[in-house]
Design a protein around this motif. Sequence first.
Motif, mmCIF file in Angstrom:
data_model
loop_
_atom_site.group_PDB
_atom_site.id
_atom_site.type_symbol
_atom_site.label_atom_id
_atom_site.label_comp_id
_atom_site.label_asym_id
_atom_site.label_seq_id
_atom_site.Cartn_x
_atom_site.Cartn_y
_atom_site.Cartn_z
ATOM 1 N N LEU A 1 41.789 2.139 -50.849
ATOM 2 C CA LEU A 1 41.341 0.865 -50.460
ATOM 3 C C LEU A 1 41.906 -0.295 -51.249
ATOM 4 C CD1 LEU A 1 37.449 1.717 -50.501
ATOM 5 C CD2 LEU A 1 38.903 1.649 -48.414
ATOM 6 N N TRP B 1 33.096 4.789 -40.084
ATOM 7 C CA TRP B 1 34.231 3.717 -39.808
ATOM 8 C C TRP B 1 33.895 2.251 -39.784
ATOM 9 C CZ3 TRP B 1 38.813 4.582 -41.333
ATOM 10 C CH2 TRP B 1 39.282 5.834 -41.246
ATOM 11 N N SER B 2 32.772 2.130 -39.181
ATOM 12 C CA SER B 2 31.845 0.536 -39.064
ATOM 13 C C SER B 2 31.694 -0.027 -40.167
ATOM 14 C CB SER B 2 30.666 0.840 -38.361
ATOM 15 O OG SER B 2 29.791 1.564 -38.887
ATOM 16 N N VAL C 1 33.897 0.770 -43.191
ATOM 17 C CA VAL C 1 35.087 0.737 -43.992
ATOM 18 C C VAL C 1 35.203 -0.929 -44.508
ATOM 19 C CG1 VAL C 1 37.415 1.139 -44.307
ATOM 20 C CG2 VAL C 1 35.876 2.925 -43.272
ATOM 21 N N GLU C 2 35.129 -1.788 -43.738
ATOM 22 C CA GLU C 2 35.517 -3.230 -44.043
ATOM 23 C C GLU C 2 34.500 -3.795 -45.225
ATOM 24 O OE1 GLU C 2 35.525 -7.593 -42.131
ATOM 25 O OE2 GLU C 2 36.259 -5.865 -40.778
ATOM 26 N N ASN C 3 33.283 -3.070 -45.298
ATOM 27 C CA ASN C 3 32.379 -3.702 -46.126
ATOM 28 C C ASN C 3 32.923 -3.067 -47.711
ATOM 29 O OD1 ASN C 3 31.284 -4.904 -44.217
ATOM 30 N ND2 ASN C 3 29.109 -3.719 -44.355
ATOM 31 N N THR D 1 35.568 -1.624 -48.283
ATOM 32 C CA THR D 1 36.853 -2.295 -48.839
ATOM 33 C C THR D 1 36.729 -3.697 -49.621
ATOM 34 O OG1 THR D 1 38.139 -1.336 -47.057
ATOM 35 C CG2 THR D 1 39.355 -3.337 -48.021
ATOM 36 N N LYS D 2 35.828 -4.418 -49.101
ATOM 37 C CA LYS D 2 35.329 -5.779 -49.789
ATOM 38 C C LYS D 2 34.829 -5.459 -51.247
ATOM 39 C CE LYS D 2 32.595 -9.901 -49.449
ATOM 40 N NZ LYS D 2 31.640 -10.785 -48.758
ATOM 41 N N THR E 1 37.546 -4.295 -53.583
ATOM 42 C CA THR E 1 38.254 -5.171 -53.961
ATOM 43 C C THR E 1 37.982 -5.999 -55.153
ATOM 44 O OG1 THR E 1 39.365 -5.462 -51.871
ATOM 45 C CG2 THR E 1 39.547 -7.495 -53.070
#
Length: 126
Positions: A4, A23-24, A26-28, A30-31, A34
């Motif tokens: 990530l 998968w839905s 993964v963006e969260n 990743t945030k 980060t």
Amino acid sequence: DPQLTKNFHIKEWRCHDGTDVPWSLVENVTKCATNLQALRNALGKPVTIISGFRSGAYNDSIGSKRTSQHIKGFAADIRVAGVSPTEVASLIEGLIKDGDMDQGGVGVYNSFTHYDCRGTKARWKG
């Protein structure tokens, strides 16, 4: 095991019941990763995820709130070797103030610090 950030992999967010991060979300996740990468960079030492994503069933089984940011993939309970949870929280506060981490929830517990990137300020002691 997808990476990530420079130092965080998605497997670190896997639920304790064995459920992978959907998968839905993964963006969260990743945030969140980060933001925690900014903390790791500032510390210059590893940040250990002790609880990341939680399935609804697991979250219920440990008595956590149904509104938990862990269910959304926005949260992690963390430890840093040699740094107290209070010191970790203080460093997070400074990074938020400096704009290096997103505003969110910071909870201080006896053996770990909670951080989430919900976007609004929340503070507590567990």
